[in-house]
Design an enzyme around this catalytic site. Structure first.
Site, PDB file in Angstrom:
ATOM      1  CG  HIS A  82      -1.977  -0.622  -4.280  1.00 12.15           C
ATOM      2  ND1 HIS A  82      -2.275   0.795  -3.695  1.00 12.15           N
ATOM      3  CD2 HIS A  82      -2.487  -1.228  -3.198  1.00 12.15           C
ATOM      4  CE1 HIS A  82      -2.860   0.767  -2.618  1.00 12.15           C
ATOM      5  NE2 HIS A  82      -2.964  -0.250  -2.096  1.00 12.15           N
ATOM      6  CG  ASN A  99      -3.334   3.836   0.485  1.00  6.40           C
ATOM      7  OD1 ASN A  99      -4.589   4.035   0.612  1.00  6.40           O
ATOM      8  ND2 ASN A  99      -2.947   2.786   0.119  1.00  6.40           N
ATOM      9  CD  GLU A 136      -2.516   4.048  -6.366  1.00  6.98           C
ATOM     10  OE1 GLU A 136      -2.654   5.437  -6.340  1.00  6.98           O
ATOM     11  OE2 GLU A 136      -2.135   3.415  -5.260  1.00  6.98           O
ATOM     12  CB  SER A 162      -1.018   0.037   1.249  1.00  5.00           C
ATOM     13  OG  SER A 162      -1.852  -1.048   1.237  1.00  5.00           O
TER      14      SER A 162
HETATM   15  N1  LIG Z   1      -6.452  -4.213   3.714  1.00  5.50           N
HETATM   16  C1  LIG Z   1      -6.506  -3.440   2.505  1.00  5.50           C
HETATM   17  O1  LIG Z   1      -7.461  -2.693   2.398  1.00  5.50           O
HETATM   18  C2  LIG Z   1      -5.557  -3.252   1.569  1.00  5.50           C
HETATM   19  C3  LIG Z   1      -5.621  -2.774   0.281  1.00  5.50           C
HETATM   20  C4  LIG Z   1      -4.626  -2.544  -0.452  1.00  5.50           C
HETATM   21  C5  LIG Z   1      -3.306  -3.164  -0.081  1.00  5.50           C
HETATM   22  N2  LIG Z   1      -2.998  -3.688   1.035  1.00  5.50           N
HETATM   23  C6  LIG Z   1      -1.760  -4.361   1.166  1.00  5.50           C
HETATM   24  O2  LIG Z   1      -1.930  -5.872   0.737  1.00  5.50           O
HETATM   25  C7  LIG Z   1      -0.866  -6.376   1.759  1.00  5.50           C
HETATM   26  C8  LIG Z   1      -1.713  -7.402   2.582  1.00  5.50           C
HETATM   27  O3  LIG Z   1      -2.811  -6.681   3.287  1.00  5.50           O
HETATM   28  P1  LIG Z   1      -3.941  -7.463   3.812  1.00  5.50           P
HETATM   29  O4  LIG Z   1      -5.080  -6.569   4.519  1.00  5.50           O
HETATM   30  O5  LIG Z   1      -4.382  -8.833   2.946  1.00  5.50           O
HETATM   31  O6  LIG Z   1      -3.314  -8.306   5.265  1.00  5.50           O
HETATM   32  P2  LIG Z   1      -3.775  -9.434   5.974  1.00  5.50           P
HETATM   33  O7  LIG Z   1      -3.226  -9.168   7.421  1.00  5.50           O
HETATM   34  O8  LIG Z   1      -5.349  -9.546   6.075  1.00  5.50           O
HETATM   35  O9  LIG Z   1      -3.192 -10.408   5.286  1.00  5.50           O
HETATM   36  C9  LIG Z   1      -1.820 -10.951   5.526  1.00  5.50           C
HETATM   37  C10 LIG Z   1      -1.574 -12.215   5.159  1.00  5.50           C
HETATM   38  O10 LIG Z   1      -0.146 -12.485   4.782  1.00  5.50           O
HETATM   39  C11 LIG Z   1       0.260 -13.604   5.496  1.00  5.50           C
HETATM   40  N3  LIG Z   1       1.834 -13.713   5.505  1.00  5.50           N
HETATM   41  C12 LIG Z   1       2.559 -13.066   6.593  1.00  5.50           C
HETATM   42  N4  LIG Z   1       3.873 -13.349   6.003  1.00  5.50           N
HETATM   43  C13 LIG Z   1       3.857 -14.081   5.080  1.00  5.50           C
HETATM   44  C14 LIG Z   1       4.845 -14.684   4.204  1.00  5.50           C
HETATM   45  N5  LIG Z   1       6.176 -14.569   4.675  1.00  5.50           N
HETATM   46  N6  LIG Z   1       4.572 -15.582   3.340  1.00  5.50           N
HETATM   47  C15 LIG Z   1       3.254 -15.655   3.038  1.00  5.50           C
HETATM   48  N7  LIG Z   1       2.269 -15.223   3.681  1.00  5.50           N
HETATM   49  C16 LIG Z   1       2.553 -14.212   4.701  1.00  5.50           C
HETATM   50  C17 LIG Z   1      -0.431 -13.552   6.814  1.00  5.50           C
HETATM   51  O11 LIG Z   1      -0.266 -14.927   7.464  1.00  5.50           O
HETATM   52  C18 LIG Z   1      -1.913 -13.037   6.419  1.00  5.50           C
HETATM   53  O12 LIG Z   1      -2.501 -14.430   6.069  1.00  5.50           O
HETATM   54  C19 LIG Z   1      -0.113  -5.406   2.739  1.00  5.50           C
HETATM   55  O13 LIG Z   1       1.033  -5.057   1.971  1.00  5.50           O
HETATM   56  C20 LIG Z   1      -1.265  -4.349   2.734  1.00  5.50           C
HETATM   57  O14 LIG Z   1      -0.513  -2.933   2.943  1.00  5.50           O
HETATM   58  C21 LIG Z   1      -4.009  -3.876   1.836  1.00  5.50           C
END
Ligand SMILES: NC(=O)c1ccc[n+]([C@@H]2O[C@H](COP(=O)([O-])OP(=O)(O)OC[C@H]3O[C@@H](n4cnc5c(N)ncnc54)[C@H](O)[C@@H]3O)[C@@H](O)[C@H]2O)c1
Length: 294
Positions: A138, A188, A150, A119
């Site tokens: 993204h 963001n 993005e 993000s």
């Molecule tokens: N939540 C949102 O609205 C949003 C929107 C766009 C981008 N993002 C980005 O997407 C990414 C994930 O966010 P999220 O909200 O899905 O988080 P989340 O916490 O829901 O999920 C993250 C997952 O990654 C897993 N994980 C951690 N380390 C790992 C590894 N080494 N190998 C494989 N899996 C691993 C965790 O066990 C978990 O299941 C982040 O970088 C976040 O900034 C989030």
């Protein structure tokens, strides 16, 4: 085309669903640190698709075909993808490690594109030392529904990779927007400080949670208020993005609201932990500064 999705949480499961729904995608590896986490991600996809069948928007055969494309497991199952979309936690060292380890196992496809769904973090830094520079792809939450992608170029990202990711985004039915690397990118950089400001407004006692959200919905025509949106994104993610923008720019206007830090420390992360600015117990959504009406 084969796609590896790393991280089967909120975003990873939505991204895996988006790819699996695309006729040009033959296989999706959905990976996590524990097999059951990856399976849980696929379970979420099944639940979402079952709802579509119940509403008559999809047939059971289509659902079976989509789910049949998704293989779950540890990152090690992902050996021959054409594209990796990393969607693990928003932490630089963790993301760098994921790619460092993956590059040695993806020997069957040296042309594999390394993309991150980060993000806010530096694409250039995430991709440093990889066989080919990384790119930002993204998606927005929920990934199957949100139209924007993005496409973020780091300083070393090849133009041909940018063009390819824009094409793939269009193939998924999305609208790509090209962005040069900068903390928070475009959406963001604008959205997260607004949510932070709403938290300051609340913590200064200027208005109640429900009223802040109503004000921004009716006053600015936003579909969700900033506090409910923060809960939906995950307040830990909101804080991580703000920290990156604050740290990279050194500009005090991006300092996180103390209340945001306090809530994250207390695991009040929003929808995913069951309570944030709203309490989601028993399927309800009650502002934490109001009593539930029973
Ligand atoms: N939540 C949102 O609205 C949003 C929107 C766009 C981008 N993002 C980005 O997407 C990414 C994930 O966010 P999220 O909200 O899905 O988080 P989340 O916490 O829901 O999920 C993250 C997952 O990654 C897993 N994980 C951690 N380390 C790992 C590894 N080494 N190998 C494989 N899996 C691993 C965790 O066990 C978990 O299941 C982040 O970088 C976040 O900034 C989030």
């Amino acid at each position: 085309m084969k796609v590896g999705v790393i991280g089967a949480g909120t975003m990873g499961s939505g991204i895996a669903q988006t790819f699996a729904q695309c006729p040009d995608v033959e296989k999706v590896y959905l990976c996590d640190i524990k097999e059951e986490f990856a399976e849980r991600g696929k379970g979420k996809i099944k639940k979402a698709l079952d709802k579509r069948v119940a509403r008559g928007k999809m047939t059971q055969e289509e659902v079976d075909q989509i789910l049949g494309k998704i293989t779950t497991g540890l990152n090690t199952i992902c050996i021959d993808p054409d594209l990796i979309v990393e969607a693990s936690i928003e932490d630089m060292e963790s993301k760098k490690n994921v790619f460092r380890e993956l590059q040695y196992q993806i020997v069957r496809n040296p042309k594999c594109i390394y993309a991150t769904n980060s993000s806010s973090l530096s694409i250039t830094e995430i991709g440093a030392g990889l066989p080919s520079p990384c790119i930002g792809m993204h998606f927005f939450n929920p990934a199957p529904a949100m139209k924007l992608v993005e496409v973020i170029a780091g300083i070393n990202t090849y133009q041909k990779t940018v063009d390819r990711i824009k094409k793939i985004s269009e193939m998924l039915g999305k609208t790509p927007v090209q962005v040069d690397e900068a903390p928070g990118f475009v959406v963001n950089r604008i959205l997260i400080p607004m949510i932070n400001e709403a938290i300051f407004v609340y913590s200064e006692g200027i208005a109640k949670i429900r009223d802040i959200d109503i004000a921004m919905k009716l006053g600015c025509n936003h579909p969700m208020g900033p506090l409910e949106l923060g809960d939906y994104i995950g307040l830990d993610i909101v804080l991580a993005i703000l920290e990156t923008i604050y740290h990279d720019t050194g500009d005090s206007k991006y300092r996180p609201a103390p209340l945001l830090r306090k809530m994250v420390r207390g695991n009040k992360l929003g929808v995913k932990s069951g309570v944030g600015f709203y309490d989601y117990a028993d399927g309800q959504k009650v502002p934490v500064d109001e009593e539930a009406v029973i």
